[in-house]
Design a protein around this motif. Structure first.
Motif, mmCIF file in Angstrom:
data_model
loop_
_atom_site.group_PDB
_atom_site.id
_atom_site.type_symbol
_atom_site.label_atom_id
_atom_site.label_comp_id
_atom_site.label_asym_id
_atom_site.label_seq_id
_atom_site.Cartn_x
_atom_site.Cartn_y
_atom_site.Cartn_z
ATOM 1 N N SER A 1 -20.524 -22.118 43.694
ATOM 2 C CA SER A 1 -20.236 -21.882 45.109
ATOM 3 C C SER A 1 -18.931 -22.589 45.468
ATOM 4 O O SER A 1 -18.476 -23.482 44.745
ATOM 5 N N LEU A 2 -18.349 -22.169 46.582
ATOM 6 C CA LEU A 2 -17.153 -22.844 47.079
ATOM 7 C C LEU A 2 -17.544 -24.244 47.517
ATOM 8 O O LEU A 2 -18.609 -24.440 48.108
ATOM 9 N N SER A 3 -16.683 -25.204 47.263
ATOM 10 C CA SER A 3 -16.999 -26.584 47.628
ATOM 11 C C SER A 3 -16.876 -26.823 49.130
ATOM 12 O O SER A 3 -17.506 -27.728 49.656
ATOM 13 N N ARG B 1 -13.685 -26.295 38.937
ATOM 14 C CA ARG B 1 -14.613 -27.402 39.174
ATOM 15 C C ARG B 1 -13.883 -28.736 39.149
ATOM 16 O O ARG B 1 -14.081 -29.587 40.019
ATOM 17 N N ARG B 2 -13.000 -28.930 38.151
ATOM 18 C CA ARG B 2 -12.229 -30.183 38.055
ATOM 19 C C ARG B 2 -11.331 -30.373 39.276
ATOM 20 O O ARG B 2 -11.119 -31.495 39.719
ATOM 21 N N ALA B 3 -10.818 -29.269 39.813
ATOM 22 C CA ALA B 3 -9.951 -29.353 40.989
ATOM 23 C C ALA B 3 -10.749 -29.568 42.271
ATOM 24 O O ALA B 3 -10.176 -29.830 43.321
ATOM 25 N N GLY B 4 -12.071 -29.458 42.173
ATOM 26 C CA GLY B 4 -12.914 -29.669 43.349
ATOM 27 C C GLY B 4 -13.016 -28.462 44.265
ATOM 28 O O GLY B 4 -13.482 -28.585 45.394
ATOM 29 N N LEU B 5 -12.601 -27.284 43.794
ATOM 30 C CA LEU B 5 -12.649 -26.087 44.625
ATOM 31 C C LEU B 5 -14.004 -25.395 44.589
ATOM 32 O O LEU B 5 -14.357 -24.674 45.517
ATOM 33 N N VAL B 6 -14.747 -25.596 43.503
ATOM 34 C CA VAL B 6 -16.099 -25.038 43.387
ATOM 35 C C VAL B 6 -17.060 -26.128 42.931
ATOM 36 O O VAL B 6 -16.649 -27.147 42.374
#
Length: 156
Positions: free
Chosen positions: A74-76, A57-62
């Motif tokens: 979910s996938l971002s 989540r922090r990496a922005g991937l989900v």
């Protein structure tokens, strides 16, 4: 001060460098899933999954959201699925090249003697990502006995 692009890419790939995170992203390719469904498939401790989801989540991937009592992930972006597919293609190519090289090595005559070795070159085993069920999914190697017969303890 902004981060150079190569550094941002390196951080992205570091984030992808954990088997549980990869497995979560693979499972989310089919659409949003509640945490309980991820837990049922991945077979890790809830606290471990929570930690890995937080990293993603922090990496922005989900992304996450609440659907009643459920926390859904979910996938971002569909690009994450594309990246996983590219990784799979790369692995297929790399492993195929290794197999071809091993086959060539097994069939090639020894330059020193000019004969094909009587002893076959052993095949290289590629460990499965995630490890066997019950190992926490991290693909940990089993402990091996030391020369004195006592078990080794990593990091000690």
């Amino acid at each position: 001060m902004s981060v150079p692009l190569y550094q941002a890419k390196a951080e992205l790939f570091r984030t992808l460098g954990h088997p549980v995170r990869i497995r979560v992203l693979e499972l989310l390719q089919d659409g949003p899933k509640p945490v309980r469904d991820l837990l049922a498939v991945i077979e890790v401790e809830p606290s471990n999954l929570s930690q890995q989801l937080a990293v993603l989540r922090r990496a922005g991937l989900v992304t996450s959201y609440r659907d009643g009592p459920l926390v859904m992930y979910s996938l971002s972006t569909p690009d994450v699925a594309d990246l996983l597919a590219a990784g799979r293609r790369i692995l297929g190519t790399v492993l195929t090249d290794r197999d071809a090289l091993l086959d060539e090595l097994r069939a090639a005559p020894d330059p020193a003697t000019g004969t094909v070795p009587a002893v076959a070159v052993p095949a290289v085993a590629v460990p499965a990502v995630g490890g066997p069920p019950g190992t926490g999914g991290a693909g940990r190697a089993p402990r091996t006995p030391a020369t004195n017969g006592s078990p080794t303890r990593p990091g000690r």
